[in-house]
Design an enzyme around this catalytic site. Structure first.
Site, PDB file in Angstrom:
ATOM      1  N   ARG A   1      -2.640   8.305  -8.432  1.00 35.85           N
ATOM      2  CA  ARG A   1      -2.573   6.954  -8.801  1.00 35.85           C
ATOM      3  C   ARG A   1      -3.074   6.667 -10.133  1.00 35.85           C
ATOM      4  O   ARG A   1      -4.360   6.777 -10.133  1.00 35.85           O
ATOM      5  CB  ARG A   1      -2.840   6.118  -7.692  1.00 35.85           C
ATOM      6  CG  ARG A   1      -3.123   4.611  -8.166  1.00 35.85           C
ATOM      7  CD  ARG A   1      -3.267   3.625  -6.805  1.00 35.85           C
ATOM      8  NE  ARG A   1      -4.312   4.024  -6.142  1.00 35.85           N
ATOM      9  CZ  ARG A   1      -5.390   3.861  -6.256  1.00 35.85           C
ATOM     10  NH1 ARG A   1      -5.924   3.173  -7.507  1.00 35.85           N
ATOM     11  NH2 ARG A   1      -6.531   3.946  -5.309  1.00 35.85           N
TER      12      ARG A   1
ATOM     13  N   HIS B   1      -5.307   0.454  -7.538  1.00 37.23           N
ATOM     14  CA  HIS B   1      -4.564   0.421  -6.064  1.00 37.23           C
ATOM     15  C   HIS B   1      -3.737  -0.965  -6.275  1.00 37.23           C
ATOM     16  O   HIS B   1      -2.447  -1.076  -6.097  1.00 37.23           O
ATOM     17  CB  HIS B   1      -5.582   0.258  -4.971  1.00 37.23           C
ATOM     18  CG  HIS B   1      -4.854  -0.110  -3.740  1.00 37.23           C
ATOM     19  ND1 HIS B   1      -4.111   0.937  -3.054  1.00 37.23           N
ATOM     20  CD2 HIS B   1      -4.960  -1.151  -2.933  1.00 37.23           C
ATOM     21  CE1 HIS B   1      -3.747   0.231  -1.965  1.00 37.23           C
ATOM     22  NE2 HIS B   1      -4.048  -1.182  -1.846  1.00 37.23           N
TER      23      HIS B   1
ATOM     24  N   TYR C   1     -14.899   3.995  -7.882  1.00 33.75           N
ATOM     25  CA  TYR C   1     -14.940   4.992  -7.044  1.00 33.75           C
ATOM     26  C   TYR C   1     -14.485   6.310  -7.296  1.00 33.75           C
ATOM     27  O   TYR C   1     -14.222   7.391  -6.587  1.00 33.75           O
ATOM     28  CB  TYR C   1     -14.280   4.721  -5.700  1.00 33.75           C
ATOM     29  CG  TYR C   1     -12.716   4.175  -5.910  1.00 33.75           C
ATOM     30  CD1 TYR C   1     -11.825   4.932  -6.042  1.00 33.75           C
ATOM     31  CD2 TYR C   1     -12.650   2.756  -6.100  1.00 33.75           C
ATOM     32  CE1 TYR C   1     -10.582   4.471  -6.365  1.00 33.75           C
ATOM     33  CE2 TYR C   1     -11.292   2.310  -6.197  1.00 33.75           C
ATOM     34  CZ  TYR C   1     -10.304   2.850  -6.449  1.00 33.75           C
ATOM     35  OH  TYR C   1      -9.022   2.652  -6.321  1.00 33.75           O
TER      36      TYR C   1
END
Length: 362
Positions: A258, A262, A271
């Site tokens: 990805r 998100h 992160y």
């Protein structure tokens, strides 16, 4: 047979085309025409351009929270392309390329992210279930649909999409177990994009691959390069063929990434590192396909620019339609749930209208 050569416990990844667009496994190259290759490429471009436009509209405050698909176009287009008209698609929420490949209108997809639930409506002949945001809950629906197809003796296959995080949910295991026990014609397609929101794949499960989870449920599993559209098509096509022959379900792990957040409410910099993202950008599925098509004389740079420009205009026109007519009608919020409104919903609608009148907003 692809699955015989790529057992999930061997931890080998099925790949037909490398990152430079070279065919490294010609024996597995799918039997598709140049016209079909171009169609697949155009669908990936349309997915990318629609994504970029949606992100722009959301940042401008013209669209609600959006889940981008950038980097996962091959996993989606390649897996949906071999579907037949009679087959079923059971998506989660990050399947833009699969929806477009299946024939869903971009206007309806944008309408959903605009905040209008009518965007979940798909024409019955497309046989696509609505968006499912609760993680993994739709997998049991897919197993149930496939079981119904088997009981009715129909030549139908169901494909369902989910992320790596869904494999930690009970619904995933229940659906896999049911499908394995009853040998139903369903393909479980895990888009392993390495993160379930902020939880990395490495601490999602101790299994070395997600594909190997198939063995516990008595079905084949395979790890596929999710950025290789030919590998995705070939693996899914073989899984469909198995299902149509009555050989049961399959689990496919599409190993991808990805590139974006998100959703637009997420900050991935908290992160993961920029270095990691840049590394994966070099594996871009669209660039890979472009290199192959150009090396074969199927695509020119001029044609490529026209495809991108056309895709951008299609996305712009789709959103113009949504902005002009996409506002939710109050009654639809209550009427949409059932074919006919229940007494409770009728009462709630009346109460809410009275509330708006008191506020002078009716």
């Amino acid at each position: 047979m692809i699955f015989e050569g790529y057992h999930p416990l061997d931890k080998t990844m099925f790949q037909v085309m490398d990152e430079e667009g070279n065919i490294i496994k010609p024996e597995y190259m799918p039997d598709i025409s140049k016209e079909q290759m171009m169609e697949m490429y155009q669908l990936m471009i349309q997915t990318r351009e629609a994504d970029l436009k949606a992100l722009m509209y959301q940042r401008q405050g013209r669209m609600l929270t959006y889940a981008p698909n950038i980097g996962q176009e091959a996993a989606q287009v390649g897996s949906a392309f071999p579907l037949k008209k009679e087959d079923w698609m059971v998506p989660a929420f990050r399947e833009l390329g699969a929806w477009l490949t299946r024939g869903a209108k971009l206007e309806m997809i944008y309408l959903y992210w605009y905040g209008n639930e009518f965007g979940s409506y798909m024409p019955e002949d497309l046989k696509i279930l609505p968006v499912s945001v609760p993680i993994a809950s739709h997998l049991n629906h897919a197993a149930g649909i496939a079981w119904a197809s088997k009981l009715q003796g129909k030549d139908e296959v169901t494909i369902t999409y989910f992320g790596d995080g869904a494999t930690s949910q009970g619904d995933f295991h229940e659906a896999m177990n049911w499908a394995g026990v009853y040998q139903v014609p369903v393909v479980f397609l895990c888009q392993n994009n390495q993160f379930a929101i902020s939880v990395p794949r490495g601490i999602q499960t101790s299994s070395e691959t997600i594909a190997q989870k198939a063995l516990a449920y008595g079905m084949p599993g395979i790890l596929v390069d999710g950025n290789d559209i030919f590998a995705m098509y070939a693996a899914v096509k073989e899984a469909f063929d198995r299902a149509r022959r009555g050989e049961g379900p399959t689990l496919i792990e599409a190993f991808t990434y990805r590139i974006g957040a998100h959703t637009t409410s997420d900050d991935p910099k908290r992160y993961r590192s920029d270095e990691e993202v840049e590394k994966w950008k070099k594996k871009d599925p669209i660039d890979r396909m472009k290199k192959y098509l150009m090396s074969q004389g199927i695509l020119t740079e001029e044609e490529n620019e026209k495809i991108i420009e056309k895709a951008g205009k299609i996305a712009e026109e789709a959103f113009k339609y949504v902005e002009a007519s996409g506002d939710t009608v109050l009654e639809d919020i209550f009427k949409y749930h059932y074919k006919e409104m229940t007494p409770q919903l009728t009462e709630q609608l009346a109460e809410y209208k009275a509330y708006l009148m008191e506020r002078g907003e009716a």
